[in-house]
Write an enzyme that holds these catalytic residues in place. Sequence first.
Site, PDB file in Angstrom:
ATOM      1  N   ASP A  21       0.864  -1.166   0.000  1.00  7.40           N
ATOM      2  CA  ASP A  21       0.000   0.000   0.000  1.00  7.40           C
ATOM      3  C   ASP A  21       0.916   1.236   0.000  1.00  7.40           C
ATOM      4  O   ASP A  21       2.137   1.110   0.199  1.00  7.40           O
ATOM      5  CB  ASP A  21      -0.876  -0.024   1.257  1.00  7.40           C
ATOM      6  CG  ASP A  21      -1.708   1.216   1.426  1.00  7.40           C
ATOM      7  OD1 ASP A  21      -2.384   1.614   0.463  1.00  7.40           O
ATOM      8  OD2 ASP A  21      -1.665   1.796   2.526  1.00  7.40           O
ATOM      9  N   ASP A  23      -0.229   5.166   1.038  1.00  9.33           N
ATOM     10  CA  ASP A  23      -0.484   6.130   2.110  1.00  9.33           C
ATOM     11  C   ASP A  23      -0.644   5.429   3.455  1.00  9.33           C
ATOM     12  O   ASP A  23      -1.504   4.549   3.615  1.00  9.33           O
ATOM     13  CB  ASP A  23      -1.743   6.938   1.789  1.00  9.33           C
ATOM     14  CG  ASP A  23      -1.555   7.790   0.545  1.00  9.33           C
ATOM     15  OD1 ASP A  23      -0.904   8.832   0.648  1.00  9.33           O
ATOM     16  OD2 ASP A  23      -2.053   7.385  -0.532  1.00  9.33           O
TER      17      ASP A  23
END
Length: 226
Positions: A21, A23
């Site tokens: 991922d 953020d």
Amino acid sequence: MGVNSIEGAAGDGEPMAALFDLDGTLINSEPRSMATWAMLMEAHGVSHDAALLREFMGRPGREVLAEKLEMFGDEAEVEELWREVWSYGSHPDLPEVETVPGAAELVRAVHGSGSPTALVTSATRWWAEEMLTKLEVRELFPLVISAEDVSVGKPDPSGYLMAAERLAVDPSRCVVFEDSIAGITAAKAAGMACVGLTTTHEPHELAGADLVVADLTEIDWPLRLV
């Protein structure tokens, strides 16, 4: 010394593909993101608290806006609100985006080992490209799955399943690195092992992950399922 193995689905000790991922996982951008959502709500007189703002974490913003559109009034439109929230991105009082400790080092270790690697993010492609370039790891990601690539975002597993398919790796041989509940839910629904980072949530909130760590300095690569 970091962790180099976790319990997971494969059970064969083979090296894994790494799916990251963005953020909250590679960059600490969630305080900035939450501040922009707060600005949007304040501009429209929408009452909000930390719990409401956290519902935007790890998910495509347009999807969350569509679910909560009634809060903004009968005349509100998703695309207008989406453009407005992005207009706050240049506000001088926003928190700076910082690198999650160990992020660049782990990405380089994964790449150096020859393990398949991909980014799977709910963010837009231009933001992903800009942030990976800032981290100086853009060239280490041959595959980037962004919000534009899927019809439904996290917690739906389609982004992670798409990454596994394009990397030609079985989902059971993928390790996902995530910070959000939606992301962890997506990873597990895809049949993947998941490392949860406590950058945006308390450890008990990430109970769905196979392993919970404070940041990526705690991970060694190759990481194996045992």
